[in-house]
Enzyme design. Structure first.
Site, PDB file in Angstrom:
ATOM      1  N   GLU A 289       0.828  -1.231   0.000  1.00  0.00           N
ATOM      2  CA  GLU A 289       0.000   0.000   0.000  1.00  0.00           C
ATOM      3  C   GLU A 289       0.854   1.268   0.000  1.00  0.00           C
ATOM      4  O   GLU A 289       0.622   2.205   0.757  1.00  0.00           O
ATOM      5  CB  GLU A 289      -0.977  -0.017   1.180  1.00  0.00           C
ATOM      6  CG  GLU A 289      -2.004  -1.135   1.024  1.00  0.00           C
ATOM      7  CD  GLU A 289      -3.216  -1.019   1.943  1.00  0.00           C
ATOM      8  OE1 GLU A 289      -3.435   0.059   2.502  1.00  0.00           O
ATOM      9  OE2 GLU A 289      -3.934  -2.021   2.055  1.00  0.00           O
TER      10      GLU A 289
HETATM   11  C1  LIG Z   1       3.090  -9.610   0.712  1.00  0.00           C
HETATM   12  C2  LIG Z   1       2.600  -8.657  -0.302  1.00  0.00           C
HETATM   13  C3  LIG Z   1       1.239  -8.502  -0.516  1.00  0.00           C
HETATM   14  C4  LIG Z   1       0.779  -7.656  -1.523  1.00  0.00           C
HETATM   15  N1  LIG Z   1      -0.564  -7.623  -1.817  1.00  0.00           N
HETATM   16  C5  LIG Z   1      -0.971  -6.956  -2.930  1.00  0.00           C
HETATM   17  C6  LIG Z   1      -2.326  -7.064  -3.389  1.00  0.00           C
HETATM   18  O1  LIG Z   1      -3.161  -7.720  -2.771  1.00  0.00           O
HETATM   19  N2  LIG Z   1      -2.662  -6.423  -4.526  1.00  0.00           N
HETATM   20  C7  LIG Z   1      -1.759  -5.676  -5.239  1.00  0.00           C
HETATM   21  O2  LIG Z   1      -2.120  -5.153  -6.276  1.00  0.00           O
HETATM   22  N3  LIG Z   1      -0.482  -5.562  -4.832  1.00  0.00           N
HETATM   23  C8  LIG Z   1      -0.060  -6.184  -3.700  1.00  0.00           C
HETATM   24  N4  LIG Z   1       1.245  -6.081  -3.292  1.00  0.00           N
HETATM   25  C9  LIG Z   1       2.156  -5.238  -4.046  1.00  0.00           C
HETATM   26  C10 LIG Z   1       2.702  -4.049  -3.297  1.00  0.00           C
HETATM   27  O3  LIG Z   1       1.764  -3.023  -3.240  1.00  0.00           O
HETATM   28  C11 LIG Z   1       3.999  -3.649  -4.016  1.00  0.00           C
HETATM   29  O4  LIG Z   1       4.955  -4.596  -3.602  1.00  0.00           O
HETATM   30  C12 LIG Z   1       4.457  -2.273  -3.736  1.00  0.00           C
HETATM   31  O5  LIG Z   1       3.639  -1.388  -4.434  1.00  0.00           O
HETATM   32  C13 LIG Z   1       5.902  -2.037  -4.143  1.00  0.00           C
HETATM   33  O6  LIG Z   1       6.193  -2.493  -5.418  1.00  0.00           O
HETATM   34  P1  LIG Z   1       7.495  -3.405  -5.669  1.00  0.00           P
HETATM   35  O7  LIG Z   1       7.493  -4.481  -4.646  1.00  0.00           O
HETATM   36  O8  LIG Z   1       7.524  -3.795  -7.073  1.00  0.00           O
HETATM   37  O9  LIG Z   1       8.722  -2.454  -5.318  1.00  0.00           O
HETATM   38  P2  LIG Z   1       9.362  -1.318  -6.243  1.00  0.00           P
HETATM   39  O10 LIG Z   1       8.308  -0.472  -6.827  1.00  0.00           O
HETATM   40  O11 LIG Z   1      10.328  -1.954  -7.172  1.00  0.00           O
HETATM   41  O12 LIG Z   1      10.141  -0.443  -5.172  1.00  0.00           O
HETATM   42  C14 LIG Z   1      11.392  -0.835  -4.621  1.00  0.00           C
HETATM   43  C15 LIG Z   1      11.865   0.267  -3.663  1.00  0.00           C
HETATM   44  O13 LIG Z   1      12.033   1.502  -4.384  1.00  0.00           O
HETATM   45  C16 LIG Z   1      11.347   2.549  -3.706  1.00  0.00           C
HETATM   46  N5  LIG Z   1      10.875   3.523  -4.697  1.00  0.00           N
HETATM   47  C17 LIG Z   1      10.246   3.306  -5.867  1.00  0.00           C
HETATM   48  N6  LIG Z   1       9.984   4.479  -6.485  1.00  0.00           N
HETATM   49  C18 LIG Z   1      10.459   5.446  -5.668  1.00  0.00           C
HETATM   50  C19 LIG Z   1      10.498   6.883  -5.729  1.00  0.00           C
HETATM   51  N7  LIG Z   1       9.995   7.558  -6.749  1.00  0.00           N
HETATM   52  N8  LIG Z   1      11.072   7.544  -4.716  1.00  0.00           N
HETATM   53  C20 LIG Z   1      11.602   6.874  -3.646  1.00  0.00           C
HETATM   54  N9  LIG Z   1      11.587   5.545  -3.558  1.00  0.00           N
HETATM   55  C21 LIG Z   1      11.025   4.842  -4.545  1.00  0.00           C
HETATM   56  C22 LIG Z   1      10.198   1.869  -2.972  1.00  0.00           C
HETATM   57  O14 LIG Z   1       9.809   2.642  -1.877  1.00  0.00           O
HETATM   58  C23 LIG Z   1      10.858   0.562  -2.555  1.00  0.00           C
HETATM   59  O15 LIG Z   1      11.556   0.771  -1.373  1.00  0.00           O
HETATM   60  C24 LIG Z   1       1.708  -6.899  -2.272  1.00  0.00           C
HETATM   61  C25 LIG Z   1       3.067  -7.023  -2.021  1.00  0.00           C
HETATM   62  C26 LIG Z   1       3.522  -7.893  -1.065  1.00  0.00           C
HETATM   63  C27 LIG Z   1       4.990  -8.038  -0.866  1.00  0.00           C
END
Ligand SMILES: Cc1cc2nc3c(=O)[nH]c(=O)nc-3n(C[C@H](O)[C@H](O)[C@H](O)COP(=O)(O)OP(=O)(O)OC[C@H]3O[C@@H](n4cnc5c(N)ncnc54)[C@H](O)[C@@H]3O)c2cc1C
Length: 810
Positions: free
Chosen positions: A502
């Site tokens: 989230e």
């Molecule tokens: C256990 C679990 C349950 C989940 N459940 C759902 C679900 O039910 N439905 C759904 O749709 N999604 C779900 N998600 C997805 C979740 O919302 C995403 O994992 C999250 O949005 C982050 O995306 P990512 O993991 O690809 O990380 P990335 O987007 O690759 O980010 C990696 C890091 O980079 C940082 N970052 C990225 N852009 C910036 C910026 N512009 N400035 C500063 N920092 C930045 C982030 O803060 C993070 O620390 C779930 C994820 C997990 C792990």
């Protein structure tokens, strides 16, 4: 004389700014002061005439609104339109979503504390309390988190059934659709209690009640969709999930590559049905492996013009029964040893009729806005509640453990090093729980506070991380050794999940809190932006002029207030009558003014580049967030009746927050890229230097003692967590051990003294107890008590062990 007049003039200007004087009052002051200074400085007649001429021109130019708009504001509006940073459509929708609540007051530089204290108290209805005391209590007693996470990798079927049948999936669904229709406060309390027992169960319950099919249907569904699904969702006949994230769009969710093409196709035996042919690849989707109803976000295209001329129709949301041909679900990810269901989903050329789109054809392209609007409620409840549930459990168990566990002949909680950790655990838990309840109150008052939802999401999960880390440290090997008796490790392992979902925390802090707040919660910026976008030129000019000159007065006022409050430390600021922590209210007002000033200068000087200057934006967001947490803490303390036994927690939390605010603002100033502004901010905000200290060691000692002593303050701090009464369970035994240890303390002291004096010679504790009885030092009753104490302490201290083969996967 001249110097005195100049000083007087500066004082008058500071006062005018302080009280946000009108443009006319400023001009009047200039009319009086400038000639006096000119005469005292013995300026020539010509210069005095020029000065007068300039002054009169200013009066006419700025004092007559029609002229000011035409000659000043029109040019500034043009400039403003040119330099206004480009806001993308997705950013704009995020900004527009939700409402402004207490964050608006904090941005004002002058929060109205009477208003804060007049908000209703956080509370539950009789039905809601009954549900907590019965259904939730029963559910918690059914949960064996070790079995769930280690053996079953899922909730047992009996628990699934109980959750579904008792309406846990329908907490947000109104009673008319068969749901529980709970308030946000109750919803939050339920999640917190379950989370104090099992993270897996908490996530399972929270997802259907968070951003997902039910929430989206309630707000945007057509009547048929509501009728079709809400009852089934409320009864748990459908297991929902919501899929937004994919391998190539995580934090930048607006960039999802998943797409649908409007076309005609065959569905349910019918030909030529208008619908969408979908392709998606999603991952990390909670509950997807068992979902019967898949919420899906995708980009919709209409290349054949079936619904109009526009090809790219934008992000759209649909509800797809998972049995639909082509939908692939079922495989699982394995998030941090949790056992909640989470996995990928894929669809290739899946055809769905138009009525699967949430809200029908009328809602095509509105998906991003719908998500942003609903995100605020979900983010304000689920993650804060589950974090707080874990924090309460960590606080209660750490306090008890540190009292029961002895090293060097002393309870470990009496060592200053351990006290430091206990103080953080107690105070962070108190403050975060206050913010949790306060935020739920906003939702119950009908708000959708988007900026606050980002604040509470970030800070509850970060403070949760801090608390659980400290709890692990003070438990030593007890926290590390996995097994049925380890009540901490799974919560510790699951911390990164809350941090990531989230809105991942780094992004939330760096971009969202201040980035959104600066526009949304600021008293003038949004008005200026909206005015600059207004098509009607006269209206735009009028609105812009009002906002701009209001804004100028606002900045001057905050500059003056920052300086005055910096010099007085905030003393003298009006605070609500009867409050106990007067200084804290004054400090909050001081920091609110300083924050508002720095925020305005950062926006004015850095403008578009502020988006890239995430470190500055993050620190400003920290100040805003800390002000919010402090407000919630004051509100909670007042609502609880200002019990003096809670004061150590309140003092530590507030003093720590002010110290952090000072450091954050110091960081903004130190790293401000413009030297002049840097110096100016330093003088205005910290004219006497940074004089706020972190909480004292003595205060930390009091908090640690509070955590280790059974009593009303400790009970209030951990109110709402599940405490098993059964002493065969780890936490049940720990609770009993704490009481027993305290009861036996005088007896233990007697035994130690007798042993030292040579009256008792047995080496082993149980034998020594019997020896003491035999020489008449203690009674049979006391023997029983000491034996019970020994057994309970042993149960608390021991960790699980396994046969080698048990740990090998078959
Ligand atoms: C256990 C679990 C349950 C989940 N459940 C759902 C679900 O039910 N439905 C759904 O749709 N999604 C779900 N998600 C997805 C979740 O919302 C995403 O994992 C999250 O949005 C982050 O995306 P990512 O993991 O690809 O990380 P990335 O987007 O690759 O980010 C990696 C890091 O980079 C940082 N970052 C990225 N852009 C910036 C910026 N512009 N400035 C500063 N920092 C930045 C982030 O803060 C993070 O620390 C779930 C994820 C997990 C792990």
């Amino acid at each position: 004389m001249l110097l005195l007049t100049l000083l007087l003039a500066v004082a008058v200007f500071i006062l005018l700014a302080f009280f946000r004087a009108t443009v006319l009052s400023w001009l009047l002051a200039f009319m009086v002061i400038v000639p006096v200074v000119a005469i005292q400085a013995r300026l020539s007649q010509t210069v005095i005439q020029v000065v007068y001429f300039l002054l009169v021109s200013c009066v006419i130019l700025f004092g007559i609104p029609v002229l000011r708009r035409k000659l000043v504001s029109a040019a500034l509006l043009k400039l403003y339109r040119r330099i206004l940073p480009v806001i993308s459509a997705t950013e704009q929708e995020a900004i527009d979503a939700g409402s402004v609540w207490w964050d608006g007051e904090l941005f004002s530089g002058h929060p109205n504390w009477d208003k804060l204290l007049a908000y209703p108290k956080c509370g539950l209805s009789a039905d809601e309390q009954d549900f907590l005391d019965n259904e939730v209590e029963a559910l918690c007693s059914m949960l064996d988190d070790w079995d769930i996470t280690h053996n079953l990798a899922d909730l047992p079927e009996s628990v699934w059934q109980y959750i579904r049948e008792r309406g846990f999936f329908g907490m947000i669904i109104p009673k008319e659709y068969g749901g529980l229709g709970f308030s946000a406060q109750a919803h939050s309390a339920v999640i917190a209690k379950i989370a104090s027992r099992s993270g897996t169960a908490a996530v399972t319950v929270m997802v259907p009640n968070s951003l997902g099919p039910a929430e989206l249907l309630l707000h945007y569904g057509t009547d048929e969709q509501k009728e079709k699904y809400l009852r089934r969702l409320a009864r748990g006949q459908e297991v929902p999930c919501f899929a937004l994230t994919g391998p190539f769009a995580g934090s930048d969710a607006g960039a999802i590559p998943d797409y649908g093409i409007l076309c005609r196709g065959e569905f349910d035996g019918k030909m030529n049905v208008l619908g969408v042919r979908l392709n998606w690849e999603k991952r990390y989707i909670t509950l997807a492996p068992k979902a019967t109803l898949l919420g899906l976000a995708f980009k919709l295209y209409d290349p054949d013009g079936l619904l109009g001329d526009e090809v790219n129709r934008g992000i759209t949301l649909a509800l797809i029964p998972s049995g639909t041909e082509g939908v692939r679900i079922g495989r699982r990810h394995f998030p941090m040893n949790s056992a909640f269901l989470n996995g990928p989903t894929e669809g290739k050329e899946v055809f769905i009729p138009l009525e699967f789109i949430i809200g029908g054809a009328a809602r095509i392209g509105q998906g991003w806005r719908m998500l942003m609007e609903c995100l605020a409620s979900g983010r304000s409840i689920s993650l804060p509640a589950s974090s707080v549930g874990g924090m309460k459990m960590a606080a209660r168990t750490s306090g008890a453990y540190c009292r029961v566990r002895k090293q060097f002949n002393l309870p470990i909680g009496q060592f200053e090093g351990v006290e430091e950790a206990l103080a953080r655990i107690g105070a962070h838990t108190y403050m975060t729980d206050a913010a949790r309840g306060f935020t739920a109150l906003a939702l119950d008052m009908g708000e959708k506070p988007s900026v606050i939802s980002a604040i509470i999401k970030y800070h509850s999960t970060e403070r949760g991380r801090c608390v659980i880390n400290d709890a692990m440290d003070v438990h030593g090997g007890k926290g590390i050794s996995l097994g049925p008796d380890n009540y901490l490790a799974r919560t510790y392992q699951q911390v990164p999940i809350g941090i990531t979902v989230e809105g991942a925390n780094i992004l939330t802090r760096a971009l969202m809190i201040f980035g959104q707040g600066a526009i949304r919660s600021h008293p003038y910026v949004l008005k200026e932006v909206q005015a600059s976008g207004e098509a009607d030129h006269d209206k735009a000019l009028r609105l812009f002029d009002d906002a701009l000159f209001g804004h100028v007065g606002f900045v001057l006022s905050n500059a003056a207030r920052s300086l005055v409050f910096g010099l007085t430390g905030g003393r003298g600021i009006h605070v609500p009558r009867g409050v106990v922590c007067r200084r804290y209210y004054q400090q909050m007002t001081r920091f609110s003014s300083a924050f508002a000033l720095s925020a305005d200068l950062a926006m004015a000087v850095l403008n578009g580049s502020l988006k890239r200057r995430e470190k500055i934006s993050a620190r400003l967001g920290d100040v805003l967030s800390l002000l919010y947490l402090c407000s919630a803490t004051m509100k909670r303390f007042a609502d609880d009746g200002r019990p003096s036994s809670d004061l150590p927690l309140v003092h530590w939390a507030m003093q720590d927050a002010f110290y952090r605010m000072q450091q954050a603002l110091g960081g903004v100033i130190q790293n401000f890229p413009n030297l002049f502004i840097r110096c100016m901010l330093r003088v205005l905000i910290f004219p006497l230097g940074k004089r706020i200290n972190p909480p004292s060691d003595r205060l930390g000692h009091e908090v640690a003692r509070l955590l280790m002593t059974p009593g009303e303050a400790r009970d209030r701090l951990t109110l709402g967590m599940y405490i098993p009464k059964d002493e065969t369970q780890a936490i049940g035994a720990l609770e009993a051990a704490l009481l027993c240890t305290l009861e036996c303390e005088p007896l233990q002291a007697e035994l130690v003294a007798a042993h030292r004096s040579g009256k008792l010679s047995a080496m082993e504790e149980l034998q020594r107890i019997l020896e003491a009885r035999d020489i008449g030092l203690i009674s049979e009753e006391q023997v029983r008590l000491l034996k019970r104490d020994h057994a309970l302490r042993r149960k608390v201290i021991m960790v699980d062990d396994f046969d080698h083969r048990e740990l090998q996967r078959p």
